[in-house]
Motif scaffolding. Structure first.
Motif, PDB file in Angstrom:
ATOM      1  N   GLY A  66      11.705  10.519  18.362  1.00 58.66           N
ATOM      2  CA  GLY A  66      12.871   9.941  17.712  1.00 58.66           C
ATOM      3  C   GLY A  66      12.514   9.398  16.341  1.00 58.66           C
ATOM      4  O   GLY A  66      11.341   9.373  15.948  1.00 58.66           O
ATOM      5  N   PRO A  67      13.517   8.907  15.581  1.00 52.39           N
ATOM      6  CA  PRO A  67      13.250   8.467  14.210  1.00 52.39           C
ATOM      7  C   PRO A  67      12.282   7.292  14.118  1.00 52.39           C
ATOM      8  O   PRO A  67      11.447   7.243  13.213  1.00 52.39           O
ATOM      9  N   GLY A  68      12.363   6.336  15.049  1.00 54.45           N
ATOM     10  CA  GLY A  68      11.434   5.217  15.020  1.00 54.45           C
ATOM     11  C   GLY A  68      10.006   5.669  15.263  1.00 54.45           C
ATOM     12  O   GLY A  68       9.075   5.233  14.574  1.00 54.45           O
ATOM     13  N   ALA A  69       9.805   6.555  16.245  1.00 49.22           N
ATOM     14  CA  ALA A  69       8.464   7.069  16.539  1.00 49.22           C
ATOM     15  C   ALA A  69       7.942   7.937  15.402  1.00 49.22           C
ATOM     16  O   ALA A  69       6.752   7.897  15.072  1.00 49.22           O
ATOM     17  N   ARG A  70       8.833   8.736  14.789  1.00 50.38           N
ATOM     18  CA  ARG A  70       8.407   9.529  13.626  1.00 50.38           C
ATOM     19  C   ARG A  70       7.926   8.622  12.505  1.00 50.38           C
ATOM     20  O   ARG A  70       6.909   8.870  11.857  1.00 50.38           O
ATOM     21  N   GLY A  71       8.676   7.545  12.260  1.00 53.21           N
ATOM     22  CA  GLY A  71       8.269   6.608  11.227  1.00 53.21           C
ATOM     23  C   GLY A  71       6.930   5.970  11.533  1.00 53.21           C
ATOM     24  O   GLY A  71       6.099   5.776  10.639  1.00 53.21           O
ATOM     25  N   LEU A  72       6.678   5.668  12.813  1.00 55.79           N
ATOM     26  CA  LEU A  72       5.401   5.082  13.200  1.00 55.79           C
ATOM     27  C   LEU A  72       4.251   6.050  12.950  1.00 55.79           C
ATOM     28  O   LEU A  72       3.182   5.655  12.474  1.00 55.79           O
ATOM     29  N   VAL A  73       4.453   7.326  13.250  1.00 54.28           N
ATOM     30  CA  VAL A  73       3.419   8.335  12.981  1.00 54.28           C
ATOM     31  C   VAL A  73       3.117   8.406  11.482  1.00 54.28           C
ATOM     32  O   VAL A  73       1.952   8.453  11.062  1.00 54.28           O
ATOM     33  N   LEU A  74       4.163   8.386  10.676  1.00 57.60           N
ATOM     34  CA  LEU A  74       3.965   8.516   9.233  1.00 57.60           C
ATOM     35  C   LEU A  74       3.238   7.322   8.631  1.00 57.60           C
ATOM     36  O   LEU A  74       2.636   7.438   7.562  1.00 57.60           O
ATOM     37  N   THR A  75       3.254   6.168   9.302  1.00 50.79           N
ATOM     38  CA  THR A  75       2.534   5.004   8.774  1.00 50.79           C
ATOM     39  C   THR A  75       1.026   5.217   8.770  1.00 50.79           C
ATOM     40  O   THR A  75       0.308   4.501   8.069  1.00 50.79           O
ATOM     41  N   ALA A  76       0.519   6.191   9.544  1.00 49.45           N
ATOM     42  CA  ALA A  76      -0.925   6.417   9.595  1.00 49.45           C
ATOM     43  C   ALA A  76      -1.483   6.754   8.220  1.00 49.45           C
ATOM     44  O   ALA A  76      -2.591   6.331   7.858  1.00 49.45           O
ATOM     45  N   PHE A  77      -0.734   7.512   7.421  1.00 43.27           N
ATOM     46  CA  PHE A  77      -1.175   7.899   6.077  1.00 43.27           C
ATOM     47  C   PHE A  77      -1.361   6.655   5.196  1.00 43.27           C
ATOM     48  O   PHE A  77      -2.415   6.446   4.598  1.00 43.27           O
ATOM     49  N   GLY A  78      -0.331   5.836   5.133  1.00 38.76           N
ATOM     50  CA  GLY A  78      -0.395   4.652   4.283  1.00 38.76           C
ATOM     51  C   GLY A  78      -1.357   3.604   4.815  1.00 38.76           C
ATOM     52  O   GLY A  78      -2.048   2.941   4.034  1.00 38.76           O
ATOM     53  N   PHE A  79      -1.433   3.446   6.147  1.00 41.28           N
ATOM     54  CA  PHE A  79      -2.350   2.455   6.709  1.00 41.28           C
ATOM     55  C   PHE A  79      -3.797   2.820   6.385  1.00 41.28           C
ATOM     56  O   PHE A  79      -4.595   1.959   6.014  1.00 41.28           O
ATOM     57  N   ALA A  80      -4.133   4.103   6.517  1.00 38.60           N
ATOM     58  CA  ALA A  80      -5.496   4.535   6.190  1.00 38.60           C
ATOM     59  C   ALA A  80      -5.786   4.326   4.710  1.00 38.60           C
ATOM     60  O   ALA A  80      -6.884   3.908   4.327  1.00 38.60           O
ATOM     61  N   GLY A  81      -4.800   4.625   3.853  1.00 39.37           N
ATOM     62  CA  GLY A  81      -4.985   4.394   2.430  1.00 39.37           C
ATOM     63  C   GLY A  81      -5.170   2.922   2.122  1.00 39.37           C
ATOM     64  O   GLY A  81      -6.010   2.552   1.293  1.00 39.37           O
ATOM     65  N   PHE A  82      -4.399   2.073   2.787  1.00 43.37           N
ATOM     66  CA  PHE A  82      -4.513   0.625   2.586  1.00 43.37           C
ATOM     67  C   PHE A  82      -5.881   0.113   3.038  1.00 43.37           C
ATOM     68  O   PHE A  82      -6.526  -0.675   2.343  1.00 43.37           O
ATOM     69  N   ALA A  83      -6.328   0.573   4.204  1.00 45.94           N
ATOM     70  CA  ALA A  83      -7.578   0.063   4.770  1.00 45.94           C
ATOM     71  C   ALA A  83      -8.803   0.508   3.975  1.00 45.94           C
ATOM     72  O   ALA A  83      -9.827  -0.190   3.974  1.00 45.94           O
ATOM     73  N   THR A  84      -8.732   1.632   3.309  1.00 44.83           N
ATOM     74  CA  THR A  84      -9.920   2.190   2.647  1.00 44.83           C
ATOM     75  C   THR A  84      -9.863   2.130   1.125  1.00 44.83           C
ATOM     76  O   THR A  84     -10.843   2.506   0.480  1.00 44.83           O
ATOM     77  N   ALA A  85      -8.757   1.659   0.539  1.00 46.14           N
ATOM     78  CA  ALA A  85      -8.595   1.767  -0.910  1.00 46.14           C
ATOM     79  C   ALA A  85      -9.654   0.986  -1.677  1.00 46.14           C
ATOM     80  O   ALA A  85     -10.187   1.467  -2.688  1.00 46.14           O
ATOM     81  N   ARG A  86      -9.971  -0.249  -1.243  1.00 50.70           N
ATOM     82  CA  ARG A  86     -10.991  -1.022  -1.947  1.00 50.70           C
ATOM     83  C   ARG A  86     -12.351  -0.340  -1.857  1.00 50.70           C
ATOM     84  O   ARG A  86     -13.111  -0.298  -2.832  1.00 50.70           O
TER      85      ARG A  86
END
Length: 359
Positions: free
Chosen positions: A203-223
């Motif tokens: 569903g749309p909520g679960a799809r949105g949760l999957v897509l957060t993996a891209f940004g979360f990984a970028g946030f965690a590793t950017a520094r």
């Protein structure tokens, strides 16, 4: 929220996906000149006016009763945002020592990735009730940003920035590389959403949760990525991002496990930071005169690539889901030797500066 947009306005999912292009195309096109114009008008004043305009057009999107009006509002959002992104980067470069520029850009990338992390989730959760709440929230955030403090502008240069100052060879080649990278990597959230919907019926909520993996990984590793770019150089960061990103994108189209898709998409977030920090450090670490225009051109080509992604890959994905991801993965891999070498031949690293000084 693309499936919900399609349902509200009675259009196909392919037509709903063009709302991404409707935003990104004017965003990128105006950004070809917005950095230079913003430097002429005063960066701080320009940024504030842009955020204020964003409040209005985001509210129009939230209330739009027709798809054509929604598309117009998305285009105007792109125009407003074109006057914020490059000028904020220029301000960062002006207050940061060159030896720490990678780390600073990494921090900027981390905060930007936090936005990428939260946006799909918030958008998906809003779509559970109404996607219109997402745009109401965007308007509220833009209103807050309009009132936020900014560093004061530097003294005006003796010579006003010119549009042609930005079009140096290193800028053009950097822009071409990041065009490919954003079309084939960071521009694919819509395609990943289609993939997890078709393959796993999320569903749309679960799809949105999957897509957060891209940004979360970028946030965690950017520094960490920024520090690595300072230590090992921009060339290494960019090439590693392209090659590893090719593997990650290709895997999304062929693996049949949802956890593996999430891991591959998260790896893509790391790779995008390697490319972005490397290219931005290369451009912002060059000549101060026209720096705003230079980063504006590169950022414009970056988002032009993103805006081209739905048109380039939606039809291919509908023909064959695996090819929809294997083709952009192959383009990422091919761009590493074809473009990265040319960029750093015309770059501003120690060898290039030595050649210029001898000349």
């Amino acid at each position: 929220m693309l499936p919900e947009l399609a349902g509200t306005f009675g259009v196909s999912q392919a037509a709903a996906a063009t709302s991404l292009t409707a935003y990104l195309l004017p965003f990128a096109a105006v950004m070809l000149v917005s950095g230079t114009l913003g430097e002429r008008w005063g960066p701080m004043r320009t940024i504030r006016f842009a955020y204020a305009g964003y409040v209005v057009v985001a509210a129009v999107a939230a209330l739009a009763p027709w798809f054509w009006l929604f598309q117009v509002s998305r285009g105007l959002q792109g125009v407003a945002n074109a006057f914020t992104t490059p000028l904020l980067l220029t301000k960062l470069a002006s207050v940061t020592p060159k030896e720490r520029l990678g780390r600073t850009l990494g921090l900027y990338g981390a905060v930007q990735a936090l936005g990428q992390t939260s946006a799909p989730l918030v958008g998906g959760l809003a779509a559970e009730g109404s996607w219109r709440w997402a745009f109401a929230g965007i308007a509220a955030v833009a209103a807050v940003l309009t009132a936020c403090p900014l560093p004061p502008d530097e003294e005006s240069p003796q010579r006003r920035p010119r549009l042609r100052d930005a079009w140096r060879p290193v800028v053009v080649w950097s822009g071409l590389l990041i065009f490919v990278a954003w079309a084939c990597l960071a521009g694919l959230p819509f395609l990943v959403a289609f993939r997890v919907d078709d393959a796993f019926a999320l569903g749309p909520g679960a799809r949105g949760l999957v897509l957060t993996a891209f940004g979360f990984a970028g946030f965690a590793t950017a520094r960490l990525v920024g520090s690595a770019a300072d230590r090992f150089g921009s060339r290494t960061a960019v090439c590693a991002g392209l090659l590893l990103g090719a593997v990650a994108v290709g895997a999304i189209g062929v693996v049949g496990s949802l956890p593996l898709v999430v891991v591959a998409w998260a790896a893509g977030g790391l790779c995008s930071q390697l490319i972005l920090v490397g290219v931005n450090a290369l451009v912002l670490g060059g000549e101060a005169n026209g720096r705003g225009g230079a980063i504006s051109v590169v950022t414009a080509l970056r988002f032009l690539g993103m805006s081209a992604s739905p048109a380039a890959f939606t039809g291919l994905y509908r023909h064959d889901a695996a090819l929809g991801f294997l083709v952009p993965g192959a383009l990422l891999a091919a761009s590493a030797p074809l473009l990265a070498h040319r960029i750093f031949r015309t770059g501003t690293g120690p060898r290039a500066r030595l050649r210029h000084s001898r000349g």
